[in-house]
Design an enzyme around this catalytic site. Structure first.
Site, PDB file in Angstrom:
ATOM      1  CG  HIS A  12      -1.718  -0.883   1.373  1.00 53.58           C
ATOM      2  ND1 HIS A  12      -2.870  -1.228   0.704  1.00 53.58           N
ATOM      3  CD2 HIS A  12      -1.622  -2.270   1.995  1.00 53.58           C
ATOM      4  CE1 HIS A  12      -3.332  -2.687   0.934  1.00 53.58           C
ATOM      5  NE2 HIS A  12      -2.729  -3.177   1.696  1.00 53.58           N
ATOM      6  CB  CYS A  13       0.277   4.691  -1.342  1.00 49.12           C
ATOM      7  SG  CYS A  13       0.193   4.408  -3.094  1.00 49.12           S
ATOM      8  N   PRO A  14       2.661   4.835   1.214  1.00 50.24           N
ATOM      9  CG  PRO A  14       4.022   5.755   2.467  1.00 50.24           C
ATOM     10  CD  PRO A  14       3.013   4.997   2.678  1.00 50.24           C
ATOM     11  CG  MET A  15       5.387   0.549   2.961  1.00 49.47           C
ATOM     12  SD  MET A  15       7.032   1.464   3.134  1.00 49.47           S
ATOM     13  CE  MET A  15       8.111   0.039   2.642  1.00 49.47           C
ATOM     14  CB  THR A  16       3.444   1.136  -4.035  1.00 51.17           C
ATOM     15  OG1 THR A  16       2.977   2.519  -3.695  1.00 51.17           O
ATOM     16  CG2 THR A  16       2.237   0.267  -3.497  1.00 51.17           C
TER      17      THR A  16
END
Length: 74
Positions: A12-16
């Site tokens: 999930h954002c921001p990990m993407t």
């Protein structure tokens, strides 16, 4: 020139983009990264952020269901 694949469909954002940026930093100039991601925020943000970081987004393709592949060249 090498091509690497990164699957962030479960992220999930921001990990993407964090994971995408780490992989891009490991590439040599001219190498390509194929990022598998889901539609929505990742599909909106990863290509845009890659362009802002100076990478070339070569293609954005629908794979199946909600999964897409973004091809980024360093």
């Amino acid at each position: 020139m090498a091509t690497k694949t990164l699957d962030i469909t479960k992220e999930h954002c921001p990990m993407t983009f964090v994971k995408t940026k780490i992989e891009l930093s490991r590439l040599q100039p001219g190498d390509t990264l194929e990022v598998l991601l889901t539609e929505g925020e990742p599909l909106d943000n990863v290509p845009r952020n890659a362009r802002e970081q100076g990478y070339q987004v070569v293609a954005v393709e629908h794979v199946e269901g909600t999964t897409h592949k973004v091809t980024i060249k360093k």
